[in-house]
Motif scaffolding. Structure first.
Motif, PDB file in Angstrom:
ATOM      1  N   ASP A 104       0.809  -1.224   0.000  1.00 47.37           N
ATOM      2  CA  ASP A 104       0.000   0.000   0.000  1.00 47.37           C
ATOM      3  C   ASP A 104       0.837   1.266   0.000  1.00 47.37           C
ATOM      4  O   ASP A 104       0.289   2.366  -0.033  1.00 47.37           O
ATOM      5  N   GLU A 105       2.162   1.110   0.055  1.00 49.05           N
ATOM      6  CA  GLU A 105       3.044   2.264   0.197  1.00 49.05           C
ATOM      7  C   GLU A 105       3.415   2.884  -1.143  1.00 49.05           C
ATOM      8  O   GLU A 105       3.162   2.321  -2.211  1.00 49.05           O
ATOM      9  N   CYS A 106       4.062   4.046  -1.049  1.00 43.41           N
ATOM     10  CA  CYS A 106       4.561   4.757  -2.223  1.00 43.41           C
ATOM     11  C   CYS A 106       6.092   4.762  -2.174  1.00 43.41           C
ATOM     12  O   CYS A 106       6.674   5.195  -1.177  1.00 43.41           O
ATOM     13  N   LEU A 107       6.723   4.285  -3.225  1.00 41.93           N
ATOM     14  CA  LEU A 107       8.183   4.349  -3.326  1.00 41.93           C
ATOM     15  C   LEU A 107       8.588   4.180  -4.778  1.00 41.93           C
ATOM     16  O   LEU A 107       7.790   3.724  -5.609  1.00 41.93           O
ATOM     17  N   ARG A 108       9.817   4.556  -5.076  1.00 42.64           N
ATOM     18  CA  ARG A 108      10.328   4.459  -6.449  1.00 42.64           C
ATOM     19  C   ARG A 108      10.948   3.085  -6.668  1.00 42.64           C
ATOM     20  O   ARG A 108      11.783   2.636  -5.884  1.00 42.64           O
ATOM     21  N   LEU A 109      10.557   2.445  -7.766  1.00 38.40           N
ATOM     22  CA  LEU A 109      11.039   1.098  -8.083  1.00 38.40           C
ATOM     23  C   LEU A 109      12.102   1.089  -9.165  1.00 38.40           C
ATOM     24  O   LEU A 109      12.873   0.142  -9.273  1.00 38.40           O
ATOM     25  N   SER A 110      12.148   2.115  -9.985  1.00 42.02           N
ATOM     26  CA  SER A 110      13.200   2.243 -10.995  1.00 42.02           C
ATOM     27  C   SER A 110      13.459   3.735 -11.175  1.00 42.02           C
ATOM     28  O   SER A 110      12.542   4.485 -11.521  1.00 42.02           O
ATOM     29  N   HIS A 111      14.707   4.137 -10.922  1.00 39.05           N
ATOM     30  CA  HIS A 111      15.014   5.567 -10.936  1.00 39.05           C
ATOM     31  C   HIS A 111      15.885   5.918 -12.135  1.00 39.05           C
ATOM     32  O   HIS A 111      15.383   6.175 -13.224  1.00 39.05           O
ATOM     33  N   ARG A 112      17.206   5.856 -11.968  1.00 39.00           N
ATOM     34  CA  ARG A 112      18.104   6.223 -13.066  1.00 39.00           C
ATOM     35  C   ARG A 112      18.791   4.994 -13.657  1.00 39.00           C
ATOM     36  O   ARG A 112      19.775   5.112 -14.370  1.00 39.00           O
ATOM     37  N   GLU A 113      18.258   3.821 -13.358  1.00 41.04           N
ATOM     38  CA  GLU A 113      18.819   2.615 -13.942  1.00 41.04           C
ATOM     39  C   GLU A 113      18.687   2.637 -15.466  1.00 41.04           C
ATOM     40  O   GLU A 113      19.526   2.098 -16.181  1.00 41.04           O
ATOM     41  N   LEU A 114      17.604   3.258 -15.952  1.00 40.32           N
ATOM     42  CA  LEU A 114      17.381   3.424 -17.390  1.00 40.32           C
ATOM     43  C   LEU A 114      17.059   4.886 -17.674  1.00 40.32           C
ATOM     44  O   LEU A 114      16.423   5.556 -16.858  1.00 40.32           O
ATOM     45  N   ASP A 115      17.483   5.375 -18.831  1.00 38.43           N
ATOM     46  CA  ASP A 115      17.152   6.743 -19.222  1.00 38.43           C
ATOM     47  C   ASP A 115      15.739   6.846 -19.793  1.00 38.43           C
ATOM     48  O   ASP A 115      15.141   7.923 -19.797  1.00 38.43           O
ATOM     49  N   THR A 116      15.209   5.736 -20.270  1.00 35.01           N
ATOM     50  CA  THR A 116      13.948   5.743 -21.000  1.00 35.01           C
ATOM     51  C   THR A 116      12.756   6.049 -20.108  1.00 35.01           C
ATOM     52  O   THR A 116      11.866   6.806 -20.477  1.00 35.01           O
ATOM     53  N   TYR A 117      12.717   5.462 -18.933  1.00 36.30           N
ATOM     54  CA  TYR A 117      11.553   5.653 -18.073  1.00 36.30           C
ATOM     55  C   TYR A 117      11.913   5.428 -16.615  1.00 36.30           C
ATOM     56  O   TYR A 117      12.953   4.864 -16.286  1.00 36.30           O
ATOM     57  N   ARG A 118      11.026   5.907 -15.745  1.00 33.54           N
ATOM     58  CA  ARG A 118      11.116   5.677 -14.303  1.00 33.54           C
ATOM     59  C   ARG A 118       9.791   5.109 -13.836  1.00 33.54           C
ATOM     60  O   ARG A 118       8.748   5.378 -14.441  1.00 33.54           O
ATOM     61  N   ILE A 119       9.835   4.341 -12.752  1.00 34.88           N
ATOM     62  CA  ILE A 119       8.636   3.658 -12.282  1.00 34.88           C
ATOM     63  C   ILE A 119       8.441   3.930 -10.793  1.00 34.88           C
ATOM     64  O   ILE A 119       9.349   3.720  -9.994  1.00 34.88           O
ATOM     65  N   ASP A 120       7.243   4.398 -10.444  1.00 37.61           N
ATOM     66  CA  ASP A 120       6.868   4.603  -9.046  1.00 37.61           C
ATOM     67  C   ASP A 120       5.736   3.660  -8.667  1.00 37.61           C
ATOM     68  O   ASP A 120       4.847   3.381  -9.482  1.00 37.61           O
ATOM     69  N   GLN A 121       5.762   3.190  -7.435  1.00 33.83           N
ATOM     70  CA  GLN A 121       4.628   2.462  -6.880  1.00 33.83           C
ATOM     71  C   GLN A 121       3.797   3.418  -6.052  1.00 33.83           C
ATOM     72  O   GLN A 121       4.301   4.055  -5.132  1.00 33.83           O
ATOM     73  N   TYR A 122       2.507   3.519  -6.402  1.00 29.30           N
ATOM     74  CA  TYR A 122       1.535   4.261  -5.611  1.00 29.30           C
ATOM     75  C   TYR A 122       0.457   3.274  -5.181  1.00 29.30           C
ATOM     76  O   TYR A 122      -0.569   3.128  -5.844  1.00 29.30           O
ATOM     77  N   GLY A 123       0.737   2.563  -4.098  1.00 30.08           N
ATOM     78  CA  GLY A 123      -0.214   1.566  -3.652  1.00 30.08           C
ATOM     79  C   GLY A 123      -0.408   0.479  -4.696  1.00 30.08           C
ATOM     80  O   GLY A 123       0.544  -0.175  -5.127  1.00 30.08           O
ATOM     81  N   GLU A 124      -1.649   0.291  -5.131  1.00 29.65           N
ATOM     82  CA  GLU A 124      -1.956  -0.788  -6.073  1.00 29.65           C
ATOM     83  C   GLU A 124      -1.583  -0.446  -7.517  1.00 29.65           C
ATOM     84  O   GLU A 124      -1.748  -1.283  -8.406  1.00 29.65           O
ATOM     85  N   TYR A 125      -1.073   0.751  -7.755  1.00 30.85           N
ATOM     86  CA  TYR A 125      -0.720   1.189  -9.103  1.00 30.85           C
ATOM     87  C   TYR A 125       0.792   1.358  -9.248  1.00 30.85           C
ATOM     88  O   TYR A 125       1.473   1.790  -8.317  1.00 30.85           O
ATOM     89  N   LEU A 126       1.286   1.052 -10.444  1.00 28.82           N
ATOM     90  CA  LEU A 126       2.633   1.449 -10.850  1.00 28.82           C
ATOM     91  C   LEU A 126       2.485   2.546 -11.891  1.00 28.82           C
ATOM     92  O   LEU A 126       1.757   2.388 -12.874  1.00 28.82           O
ATOM     93  N   TRP A 127       3.184   3.650 -11.666  1.00 29.95           N
ATOM     94  CA  TRP A 127       3.106   4.815 -12.549  1.00 29.95           C
ATOM     95  C   TRP A 127       4.434   4.907 -13.297  1.00 29.95           C
ATOM     96  O   TRP A 127       5.486   5.055 -12.685  1.00 29.95           O
ATOM     97  N   VAL A 128       4.372   4.807 -14.614  1.00 29.01           N
ATOM     98  CA  VAL A 128       5.568   4.833 -15.453  1.00 29.01           C
ATOM     99  C   VAL A 128       5.687   6.203 -16.111  1.00 29.01           C
ATOM    100  O   VAL A 128       4.787   6.631 -16.836  1.00 29.01           O
ATOM    101  N   TYR A 129       6.791   6.897 -15.848  1.00 28.36           N
ATOM    102  CA  TYR A 129       7.097   8.165 -16.517  1.00 28.36           C
ATOM    103  C   TYR A 129       7.913   7.826 -17.766  1.00 28.36           C
ATOM    104  O   TYR A 129       9.057   7.397 -17.659  1.00 28.36           O
TER     105      TYR A 129
END
Length: 522
Positions: A234-259
């Motif tokens: 249920d928490e919010c945290l970053r799952l992929s930050h600068r490992e790739l230049d193409t995108y970043r991934i955040d967890q917002y509870g039940e959702y993953l938000w891909v930039y």
């Protein structure tokens, strides 16, 4: 508000065992930077003693002692070669034998470690082939001694250099594929053993030779090693930050938000990767295209996976936030401010708090929950202020309470009016965008920094605190310090260190994208 995202470790027999992530030094590499031991000392709030080391690029089992006496005992065990160490590594080269032992003399020569056969050996390693993984070979290495770069040098000498070890003949790869899998010893009659999870590149079921798949999988595994994130559903945290230049991934509870940062839309292989992630972690996924905010503040939502909604709630350290997929480039909470929100929560009690450029008011909510005497929230968007009030209500706070104010205003204009009214605050949070447009004109942090900070300082009472943050990519933390030094001609203040960024973002020796600084007015 209680910290729920805590670093993972195992404590036994007076030892702290961790599964170190790749890219983290065992101890501080230079003044002002934290290494692994400093990070965990801060987390545990106790002194730790380094009894052995792993190279920065090596991941896996690492042991610290909790007292000088235990440190001396374990150090003797290492010196007497009574600690059994087991490593795993990948190579893309075939070997002539499936098991062998190699010995050599290792020394430092011209700032690098070399292995020599023309001297009596001071190092010994046993190698055993385990299995093939695609075009790679998985090996076990058991070092009987503990010389620097020992496994890497011996693997190179035997024609099976470690994948990603460019320093010692290995083929190019996204990381050094060397992992300390387990440690085992007997300490004062007690058998002690610590074994880590297999790295993703050593797993049959998850192994995929496509490098980007491995990078993303390891980014997720890094958060699992650090935080046991699979239990933080249920928490919010970053799952992929600068490992790739193409995108970043955040967890917002039940959702993953891909930039998504590429001009091109995600390919079929990208979408299949996201679908695999969705299935594995049981998450809904939203992919948002990120363009220049000034050109397109409402860039399109490119893709969604699962039965997604436009609104949902998630928690950060026990605080509830409403997230939205149909408003702006972010769902409503900037996760790189998590440690700063904790700092504000620790300092807001009984203070008069001003939150500028408030967005959805994460800082205002934690200030109110902490018992601030006043919370004044300012943003140029009335929609964001309405969203802010919703976040207040989600946490049992009445936004109509007289001690909570919500001002729909340009922040610099608000500050100038506050100066005229001689109103003072004891805690100011200023987190401006790098660039923004409003009916009052264009805001640019590079051009408006002095004006903004000067007015903040006029509104800050004596001994008051100002938290300033920016993710302006052209500035480093040093640049901000230099600009602040110029303001000391007019104001007397002290610059204090801001909280360290969460480990789901930059590592301690990386310059963070989001820079923070704290000012205490004299």
């Amino acid at each position: 508000m209680t910290r729920t995202i805590k670093l993972r470790y195992t404590e036994t027999a007076g030892c702290i065992f961790i599964d170190k992530i790749a890219g983290l030094n065992t101890h501080t590499p230079e003044h002002g930077q934290r290494g692994c031991v400093e990070v965990y000392e801060e987390e545990l709030n106790q002194k730790l003693y380094v009894v052995h080391r792993l190279d920065k690029a090596t991941s896996g089992a690492l042991c610290f002692a909790t007292s000088s006496e235990i440190a001396a005992d374990i150090t003797r065990l290492f010196e007497q070669h009574l600690v059994k160490k087991r490593y795993l590594f990948l190579t893309d080269k075939p070997a002539g034998a499936l098991e062998f032992t190699y010995q050599s003399f290792i020394e430092k020569e011209r700032n690098q470690f070399v292995s020599r056969k023309d001297k009596d050996p001071n190092s010994k390693t046993t190698f055993r082939w385990l299995k093939a993984l695609g075009r790679f070979q998985l090996w076990e290495a058991v070092p009987h001694t503990g010389k620097p770069h020992q496994i890497r040098l011996h693997a190179e000498a035997k024609g099976i250099p470690i994948l990603g070890d460019s320093e010692h003949g290995g083929s190019h790869f996204y990381r050094l594929c060397l992992h300390s899998h387990s440690l085992e010893f007997n300490l004062k009659g007690q058998d002690v053993r610590f074994e880590t999870d297999l790295p993703v590149w050593a797993r049959d079921g998850e192994f995929n030779e496509h490098e980007e798949d491995l990078v993303v999988a390891e980014a997720f595994q890094r958060r699992e090693r650090l935080f046991d994130f699979s239990k933080l559903k249920d928490e919010c945290l970053r799952l992929s930050h600068r490992e790739l230049d193409t995108y970043r991934i955040d967890q917002y509870g039940e959702y993953l938000w891909v930039y998504w940062y590429k001009e091109e839309d995600p390919s079929v292989s990208d979408l299949l990767r996201f679908e695999r992630i969705s299935k594995k972690f049981g998450k809904k996924i939203l992919v948002r295209k990120m363009l220049n905010r000034g050109d397109d503040p409402n860039a399109e939502l490119l893709w969604n996976i699962g039965q997604t909604q436009t609104q949902w709630t998630a928690k950060e350290n026990g605080v509830n936030y409403e997230l939205r997929s149909d408003t702006g480039l972010s769902p409503g909470l900037f996760l790189d401010q998590r440690e700063n929100r904790l700092w504000v929560q620790e300092h807001a009690q009984d203070r008069r708090v001003l939150n500028l450029f408030s967005y959805t008011s994460g800082f205002s909510v934690v200030s109110a929950l902490a018992g601030a005497s006043e919370v004044c929230t300012v943003d140029v968007s009335s929609n964001f202020l309405d969203w802010s009030k919703r976040n207040f209500a989600l946490n049992g706070l009445n936004p109509e309470d007289d001690k909570y104010e919500f001002w729909n205003s340009d922040c610099i204009l608000f500050l100038k009016g506050t100066v005229r009214r001689k109103r003072k605050f004891s805690l100011i949070i200023c987190d401006p965008p790098s660039f923004g447009r409003s009916k009052n004109g264009v805001f640019s942090i590079s051009k408006n920094f002095d004006e903004l900070l000067i007015n903040c300082l006029y509104c800050l009472e004596k001994n008051g605190l100002l938290l300033f943050c920016t993710n302006y990519e052209k500035w480093t933390s040093g640049d901000i310090h230099l600009r602040l030094e110029k303001l000391k001609r007019e104001f007397s203040f002290k610059i204090l260190p801001a909280p360290s960024q969460g480990m789901d973002f930059e590592l301690p020796d990386q310059e963070p994208l989001m820079k923070s600084i704290i000012i205490r007015k004299n």
